[in-house]
Scaffold this motif. Structure first.
Motif, PDB file in Angstrom:
ATOM      1  N   GLU A  94      28.428  -6.043   3.447  1.00  0.00           N
ATOM      2  CA  GLU A  94      27.101  -5.735   2.927  1.00  0.00           C
ATOM      3  C   GLU A  94      26.842  -6.411   1.588  1.00  0.00           C
ATOM      4  N   LYS A  95      27.889  -6.546   0.783  1.00  0.00           N
ATOM      5  CA  LYS A  95      27.729  -7.208  -0.523  1.00  0.00           C
ATOM      6  C   LYS A  95      27.381  -8.684  -0.363  1.00  0.00           C
ATOM      7  N   ASN A  96      27.750  -9.251   0.752  1.00  0.00           N
ATOM      8  CA  ASN A  96      27.479 -10.674   0.985  1.00  0.00           C
ATOM      9  C   ASN A  96      26.190 -10.910   1.765  1.00  0.00           C
ATOM     10  N   MET A  97      25.536  -9.822   2.152  1.00  0.00           N
ATOM     11  CA  MET A  97      24.284  -9.976   2.901  1.00  0.00           C
ATOM     12  C   MET A  97      23.139 -10.368   1.982  1.00  0.00           C
ATOM     13  N   ASP A  98      22.080 -10.890   2.606  1.00  0.00           N
ATOM     14  CA  ASP A  98      20.869 -11.231   1.854  1.00  0.00           C
ATOM     15  C   ASP A  98      20.211  -9.946   1.362  1.00  0.00           C
ATOM     16  N   MET A  99      19.996  -9.837   0.063  1.00  0.00           N
ATOM     17  CA  MET A  99      19.372  -8.655  -0.511  1.00  0.00           C
ATOM     18  C   MET A  99      18.192  -9.060  -1.374  1.00  0.00           C
ATOM     19  N   LYS A 100      17.144  -8.294  -1.279  1.00  0.00           N
ATOM     20  CA  LYS A 100      15.914  -8.590  -2.028  1.00  0.00           C
ATOM     21  C   LYS A 100      15.791  -7.623  -3.200  1.00  0.00           C
ATOM     22  N   LEU A 101      15.555  -8.175  -4.368  1.00  0.00           N
ATOM     23  CA  LEU A 101      15.314  -7.341  -5.548  1.00  0.00           C
ATOM     24  C   LEU A 101      13.875  -6.829  -5.501  1.00  0.00           C
ATOM     25  N   MET A 102      13.721  -5.529  -5.540  1.00  0.00           N
ATOM     26  CA  MET A 102      12.400  -4.929  -5.428  1.00  0.00           C
ATOM     27  C   MET A 102      11.790  -4.761  -6.816  1.00  0.00           C
ATOM     28  N   TYR A 103      10.838  -5.584  -7.134  1.00  0.00           N
ATOM     29  CA  TYR A 103      10.114  -5.461  -8.405  1.00  0.00           C
ATOM     30  C   TYR A 103       8.790  -6.201  -8.267  1.00  0.00           C
ATOM     31  N   PHE A 104       7.923  -6.007  -9.230  1.00  0.00           N
ATOM     32  CA  PHE A 104       6.597  -6.595  -9.187  1.00  0.00           C
ATOM     33  C   PHE A 104       6.493  -7.756 -10.168  1.00  0.00           C
ATOM     34  N   GLU A 105       6.083  -8.875  -9.632  1.00  0.00           N
ATOM     35  CA  GLU A 105       5.818 -10.014 -10.509  1.00  0.00           C
ATOM     36  C   GLU A 105       4.481  -9.816 -11.211  1.00  0.00           C
ATOM     37  N   LYS A 106       4.218 -10.685 -12.139  1.00  0.00           N
ATOM     38  CA  LYS A 106       2.946 -10.593 -12.849  1.00  0.00           C
ATOM     39  C   LYS A 106       1.793 -10.905 -11.895  1.00  0.00           C
ATOM     40  N   SER A 107       0.775 -10.070 -11.965  1.00  0.00           N
ATOM     41  CA  SER A 107      -0.438 -10.305 -11.190  1.00  0.00           C
ATOM     42  C   SER A 107      -1.627  -9.912 -12.070  1.00  0.00           C
ATOM     43  N   VAL A 108      -2.254 -10.889 -12.655  1.00  0.00           N
ATOM     44  CA  VAL A 108      -3.327 -10.649 -13.626  1.00  0.00           C
ATOM     45  C   VAL A 108      -4.656 -10.479 -12.884  1.00  0.00           C
ATOM     46  N   PRO A 109      -5.361  -9.375 -13.112  1.00  0.00           N
ATOM     47  CA  PRO A 109      -6.653  -9.180 -12.435  1.00  0.00           C
ATOM     48  C   PRO A 109      -7.737 -10.056 -13.056  1.00  0.00           C
ATOM     49  N   THR A 110      -8.831 -10.201 -12.338  1.00  0.00           N
ATOM     50  CA  THR A 110      -9.972 -10.928 -12.890  1.00  0.00           C
ATOM     51  C   THR A 110     -10.840  -9.947 -13.687  1.00  0.00           C
ATOM     52  N   GLN A 111     -11.699 -10.494 -14.536  1.00  0.00           N
ATOM     53  CA  GLN A 111     -12.591  -9.634 -15.308  1.00  0.00           C
ATOM     54  C   GLN A 111     -13.584  -8.929 -14.396  1.00  0.00           C
ATOM     55  N   GLU A 112     -13.939  -9.563 -13.307  1.00  0.00           N
ATOM     56  CA  GLU A 112     -14.850  -8.937 -12.346  1.00  0.00           C
ATOM     57  C   GLU A 112     -14.214  -7.695 -11.734  1.00  0.00           C
ATOM     58  N   GLU A 113     -12.916  -7.780 -11.437  1.00  0.00           N
ATOM     59  CA  GLU A 113     -12.219  -6.610 -10.910  1.00  0.00           C
ATOM     60  C   GLU A 113     -12.146  -5.503 -11.942  1.00  0.00           C
ATOM     61  N   MET A 114     -11.889  -5.875 -13.184  1.00  0.00           N
ATOM     62  CA  MET A 114     -11.816  -4.885 -14.265  1.00  0.00           C
ATOM     63  C   MET A 114     -13.139  -4.136 -14.380  1.00  0.00           C
ATOM     64  N   ASP A 115     -14.240  -4.867 -14.271  1.00  0.00           N
ATOM     65  CA  ASP A 115     -15.560  -4.237 -14.364  1.00  0.00           C
ATOM     66  C   ASP A 115     -15.808  -3.307 -13.174  1.00  0.00           C
ATOM     67  N   LYS A 116     -15.331  -3.688 -11.998  1.00  0.00           N
ATOM     68  CA  LYS A 116     -15.525  -2.880 -10.799  1.00  0.00           C
ATOM     69  C   LYS A 116     -14.784  -1.541 -10.909  1.00  0.00           C
ATOM     70  N   TRP A 117     -13.638  -1.538 -11.557  1.00  0.00           N
ATOM     71  CA  TRP A 117     -12.813  -0.335 -11.665  1.00  0.00           C
ATOM     72  C   TRP A 117     -13.379   0.675 -12.662  1.00  0.00           C
ATOM     73  N   LEU A 118     -14.448   0.339 -13.354  1.00  0.00           N
ATOM     74  CA  LEU A 118     -15.088   1.287 -14.273  1.00  0.00           C
ATOM     75  C   LEU A 118     -15.772   2.429 -13.527  1.00  0.00           C
ATOM     76  N   ASP A 119     -16.000   2.262 -12.239  1.00  0.00           N
ATOM     77  CA  ASP A 119     -16.680   3.275 -11.429  1.00  0.00           C
ATOM     78  C   ASP A 119     -15.705   4.427 -11.140  1.00  0.00           C
ATOM     79  N   SER A 120     -15.846   5.540 -11.858  1.00  0.00           N
ATOM     80  CA  SER A 120     -14.913   6.664 -11.726  1.00  0.00           C
ATOM     81  C   SER A 120     -15.084   7.425 -10.413  1.00  0.00           C
ATOM     82  N   LYS A 121     -16.207   7.236  -9.713  1.00  0.00           N
ATOM     83  CA  LYS A 121     -16.404   7.923  -8.448  1.00  0.00           C
ATOM     84  C   LYS A 121     -15.582   7.287  -7.326  1.00  0.00           C
ATOM     85  N   ILE A 122     -15.208   6.024  -7.508  1.00  0.00           N
ATOM     86  CA  ILE A 122     -14.439   5.300  -6.497  1.00  0.00           C
ATOM     87  C   ILE A 122     -12.988   5.114  -6.918  1.00  0.00           C
ATOM     88  N   TYR A 123     -12.759   4.854  -8.226  1.00  0.00           N
ATOM     89  CA  TYR A 123     -11.420   4.491  -8.696  1.00  0.00           C
ATOM     90  C   TYR A 123     -10.900   5.481  -9.733  1.00  0.00           C
TER      91      TYR A 123
END
Length: 451
Positions: free
Chosen positions: A347-376
């Motif tokens: 098992e130590k020699n098997m292919d293993m994937k590190l589970m983590y999140f890379e950087k993913s920068v949102p757009t300003q349009e998405e940021m503005d959309k998330w201001l809606d508290s009734k949806i987000y």
């Protein structure tokens, strides 16, 4: 809104039942007064209380449980998010109509107060035992409002008003009964559609009369004479709806209460029972939430999420893998976890994937959309924040964004439909990546291994 109204109405109904069963016919009027007032506060405030309970459950167990639960749903959270369809307009119509009725009732409420103030200004007033007598030209029975006692001028100058009636109205003034009535009337302008508030008004005003009667009897110590006086006045009318007055439609209850004797042991038992039930209802109506239900644990819980991420920049050699946790899936689909020392050499020699999140920068349009508290609903650096706080950030301030769709059985469903988890640059680099390096989580899928 409908759930809130249901909870508040149910609470009022239960508290009214407790009052009728245990308190109404007993002679502890001060306790009853506070019970009735606090019941109103509880019924309309408790459903709004949110209590967050930190969970002591290990995050690794959460990860494992979530993997075994619904990986398909977890995969769907990575897909592009489409706004939920707008709710029907009937709720908005009901709110608008209710608001208009409340506005009309508020105008009537203000008009009644203005009428009382006009009477005070247009008639003579006399200081009397800490209160003010307002002398009216028409023949009426005395009634009170706040610090004012309204009486007939002719009766006053002819000394034709019994001292017990003066004492009764003075008790209303000193015990500030008008404040209870004003509070209740304001509630009725907002929740005018709730018929239970009429029962509360009757109970509160009756209890005021009990309190005033008790004050009179403590002063003159002649219950029989006072009872005959009430009977003789029973057919006469009183004042305005916002005022305390001698309401002789309920004279029979008042006469019976004067001679009522409640044993001290019975009083203690009933009061203790009411307080216990009161506290229990508070906890039942409050909205308890487990803080451990964080999307962060969910998004690290399923291998499908790892497959949907961008290629990793961190590798096994970049982290302290000997202190990591390894989530394994057997060829038959069975899932379990191990630490590094528990892994077999194969098992130590098997292919293993590190589970983590890379950087993913949102757009300003998405940021503005998330201001809606009734949806987000928005979380920044693992903390729930108001959606308006997003306006303090630029898209370049964010290193990672994760959006999940709420299931219908989740706590916050209806308050918002999507949860947006954001990591600022500082948190991502100095907290999150540090956690990944020190306590990494790997995924080993034996189904992908070649035979």
């Amino acid at each position: 809104m409908i759930l809130y109204l249901f909870k508040s109405t149910l609470c009022l109904l239960l508290l009214w039942g407790i009052y009728k069963l245990l308190l109404e016919t007993e002679k502890f009027h001060v306790f009853n007064r506070f019970y009735l007032l606090l019941s109103l506060v509880l019924a309309f405030a408790a459903p709004l209380i949110n209590i967050e309970i930190p969970s002591s459950e290990n995050k690794l167990v959460l990860l494992q449980n979530n993997i075994n639960a619904q990986p398909i749903i977890l995969q769907e959270t990575i897909e592009a998010i489409k706004p939920m369809p707008a709710t029907s307009n009937w709720e908005a119509y009901l709110v608008t109509i209710s608001g208009l009725v409340s506005f009309v009732l508020l105008i009537r409420f203000i008009t009644n107060i203005a009428t009382i103030i006009k009477q005070i200004r247009q008639n003579s007033t006399i200081e009397w035992h800490g209160a003010k007598l307002v002398l009216l030209d028409k023949p009426i029975l005395p009634y009170t409002f706040l610090n004012y006692v309204f009486i007939s001028k002719a009766f006053y100058y002819s000394a034709n008003i019994e001292p017990e009636l003066f004492s009764h109205e003075l008790a209303h003034v000193r015990q500030k009964h008008s404040l209870d009535v004003l509070f209740l009337e304001l509630l009725r302008t907002v929740f005018w559609f709730n018929p239970l508030l009429s029962l509360w008004k009757q109970a509160i005003q009756l209890n005021h009369e009990f309190l005033a009667d008790e004050a009179v009897n403590n002063t003159y110590n002649d219950i029989t004479a006072y009872q005959y006086l009430l009977i003789s006045k029973a057919s006469q009318a009183g004042g305005l709806s916002l005022t305390s007055n001698l309401n002789f439609q309920i004279t029979k209850k008042r006469l019976l209460m004067m001679t009522k004797i409640t044993p001290q042991s019975t009083a203690l038992v009933k009061k203790a029972a009411c307080i216990s039930l009161f506290v229990a209802l508070t906890f039942c109506l409050a909205d308890f939430r487990l803080m451990a239900q964080e999307v962060k644990t969910v998004k690290l819980s399923a291998p499908t999420i790892t497959l949907a991420l961008k290629p990793h920049k961190l590798t096994k050699e970049d982290v302290n893998y000997q202190k990591g946790r390894f989530l394994l899936t057997e060829k038959d689909g069975k899932r379990y976890d191990k630490n590094y020392d528990q892994l077999t050499a194969e098992e130590k020699n098997m292919d293993m994937k590190l589970m983590y999140f890379e950087k993913s920068v949102p757009t300003q349009e998405e940021m503005d959309k998330w201001l809606d508290s009734k949806i987000y609903g928005v979380w920044i650096d693992d903390k729930r924040v108001a959606n308006s706080k997003l306006s303090q950030y630029k898209s370049s301030d964010i290193s990672n964004v994760f959006i999940s769709k709420l299931a219908k059985n989740t706590v916050n469903y209806g308050k918002h439909y999507y949860q947006v988890d954001l990591m600022t640059n500082d948190y991502y680099n100095n907290v999150y990546i540090k956690q990944v390096i020190e306590k990494p989580i790997f995924f080993i899928d034996k189904r992908r291994e070649k035979n």
